[in-house]
Design a protein around this motif. Sequence first.
Motif, PDB file in Angstrom:
ATOM      1  N   PHE A 303       0.830  -1.198   0.000  1.00 20.99           N
ATOM      2  CA  PHE A 303       0.000   0.000   0.000  1.00 20.99           C
ATOM      3  C   PHE A 303       0.871   1.258   0.000  1.00 20.99           C
ATOM      4  O   PHE A 303       0.648   2.183  -0.797  1.00 20.99           O
ATOM      5  CB  PHE A 303      -0.916   0.000   1.219  1.00 20.99           C
ATOM      6  N   SER A 304       1.879   1.295   0.862  1.00 22.22           N
ATOM      7  CA  SER A 304       2.745   2.477   0.951  1.00 22.22           C
ATOM      8  C   SER A 304       3.502   2.704  -0.352  1.00 22.22           C
ATOM      9  O   SER A 304       3.680   3.850  -0.795  1.00 22.22           O
ATOM     10  CB  SER A 304       3.738   2.311   2.106  1.00 22.22           C
ATOM     11  N   TYR A 307       1.057   3.951  -3.037  1.00 24.30           N
ATOM     12  CA  TYR A 307       0.578   5.272  -2.632  1.00 24.30           C
ATOM     13  C   TYR A 307       1.593   6.328  -3.062  1.00 24.30           C
ATOM     14  O   TYR A 307       1.229   7.367  -3.639  1.00 24.30           O
ATOM     15  CB  TYR A 307       0.375   5.310  -1.121  1.00 24.30           C
ATOM     16  N   ARG A 308       2.872   6.051  -2.795  1.00 24.90           N
ATOM     17  CA  ARG A 308       3.930   6.998  -3.191  1.00 24.90           C
ATOM     18  C   ARG A 308       3.997   7.127  -4.713  1.00 24.90           C
ATOM     19  O   ARG A 308       4.179   8.219  -5.256  1.00 24.90           O
ATOM     20  CB  ARG A 308       5.276   6.555  -2.630  1.00 24.90           C
ATOM     21  N   THR A 309       3.858   5.998  -5.401  1.00 23.22           N
ATOM     22  CA  THR A 309       3.886   6.021  -6.869  1.00 23.22           C
ATOM     23  C   THR A 309       2.751   6.869  -7.422  1.00 23.22           C
ATOM     24  O   THR A 309       2.926   7.627  -8.377  1.00 23.22           O
ATOM     25  CB  THR A 309       3.772   4.590  -7.426  1.00 23.22           C
ATOM     26  N   GLU A 310       1.563   6.750  -6.816  1.00 24.50           N
ATOM     27  CA  GLU A 310       0.378   7.467  -7.298  1.00 24.50           C
ATOM     28  C   GLU A 310       0.404   8.947  -6.961  1.00 24.50           C
ATOM     29  O   GLU A 310       0.056   9.797  -7.800  1.00 24.50           O
ATOM     30  CB  GLU A 310      -0.888   6.832  -6.707  1.00 24.50           C
ATOM     31  N   PHE A 311       0.829   9.281  -5.724  1.00 20.35           N
ATOM     32  CA  PHE A 311       0.705  10.661  -5.263  1.00 20.35           C
ATOM     33  C   PHE A 311       2.044  11.379  -5.057  1.00 20.35           C
ATOM     34  O   PHE A 311       2.071  12.570  -4.732  1.00 20.35           O
ATOM     35  CB  PHE A 311      -0.089  10.703  -3.951  1.00 20.35           C
ATOM     36  N   GLY A 312       3.162  10.656  -5.215  1.00 22.73           N
ATOM     37  CA  GLY A 312       4.478  11.271  -5.074  1.00 22.73           C
ATOM     38  C   GLY A 312       4.880  11.552  -3.649  1.00 22.73           C
ATOM     39  O   GLY A 312       5.802  12.337  -3.387  1.00 22.73           O
ATOM     40  N   ILE A 313       4.189  10.925  -2.699  1.00 20.24           N
ATOM     41  CA  ILE A 313       4.458  11.135  -1.281  1.00 20.24           C
ATOM     42  C   ILE A 313       3.972   9.905  -0.536  1.00 20.24           C
ATOM     43  O   ILE A 313       3.024   9.240  -0.966  1.00 20.24           O
ATOM     44  CB  ILE A 313       3.734  12.417  -0.781  1.00 20.24           C
ATOM     45  N   SER A 314       4.621   9.559   0.575  1.00 25.51           N
ATOM     46  CA  SER A 314       4.197   8.384   1.332  1.00 25.51           C
ATOM     47  C   SER A 314       2.938   8.701   2.128  1.00 25.51           C
ATOM     48  O   SER A 314       2.642   9.871   2.398  1.00 25.51           O
ATOM     49  CB  SER A 314       5.306   7.930   2.288  1.00 25.51           C
ATOM     50  N   PRO A 315       2.182   7.675   2.538  1.00 28.21           N
ATOM     51  CA  PRO A 315       0.978   7.931   3.344  1.00 28.21           C
ATOM     52  C   PRO A 315       1.284   8.698   4.624  1.00 28.21           C
ATOM     53  O   PRO A 315       0.555   9.635   4.982  1.00 28.21           O
ATOM     54  CB  PRO A 315       0.457   6.521   3.642  1.00 28.21           C
TER      55      PRO A 315
END
Length: 325
Positions: A303-304, A307-315
């Motif tokens: 998930f982490s 998430y970073r790949t999608e939004f450019g930042i970790s959860p």
Amino acid sequence: MSDEDTVKSRVLSTLEVPDSDQQSRWREFMTEVYYTLDIRCDSPLGLRGSLCESRFKDLSISAFEAQAHLVRRHVVDVRADQSDDFVLLFPVRGSFLYEQRRETASIEHGDVVVLKSSEPYSVLVSQGARNVTLKIPADRLREAVPWIDRFSAMSGFAAPEIVNLLRNLSEDMMLIQSESHRLGLQMACFDILRMLVEEGRNSIMGQRLAGTAKQTILEGVQGYIRRHFRRTDLDISAAAEHLGVSERYIQKILSDFNLSFNDMLRKHRLQEARLMITSEQFRGKLQIGQIAFLCGFANQSYFSTIYRTEFGISPREDHMYKYKN
């Protein structure tokens, strides 16, 4: 006329029952009219409600109005009484949140859900809700509508005008006393029911005008993902079964839109997760891992990463950034 063919109508009410006994009496009423059911009500004032039933040769029609409560059909009861009926629930007022076959949805006026008594289910009834219900032996309904099983635990599959037509006819049928008139109305009821299900079958199978068929399937997949994205085992086979089409057909339709089921599911889960991670409502109440699980991700590390790949930042960074700024 034999006793078996005699029209039976009755009204059951807890209004004159002491508050402490209302819940148990309501359970008795519901079990008498339908089959074995469990009832739960959190109100300290009891469970006030009234239930009307009218029996016909091949079906029964009922309507109730009651305080908020939860209706459950347990596995043990399914095995014990072996009831095999289809139950069509038409809301008249308020909402009904149902769950059966891992399908969950809330229905209101203008919609209908098809439930099976041979499988466990639950229905959460809102405060002051009112409904009309058709109960039909499974064999009899399959005889009239051979594809009815496809619509088990489904709602939102038919045009509201046809739903309302059938509900209104059902309510009127409860007022008719002449047996000969009732038999004719029962036939009309089955005719409209066939129309209602045929409408739903055409919609789900993409058999409308050719120009809207692909869009119908796409919207069906999108709606299914929105309702069930929290299931960690959700996959295209479950969506295909729900929509009554093959996996291959869904894949073909989605590819025409340059989409895939897994990509759609992943993006929706990530969007829902980000809303929770950056929401004031969940601050300090849920850990990142809990949010991931609630949004359908069984593996927090995976998930982490996505998430970073999608939004450019970790959860975690996204969460901290939101409240630091």
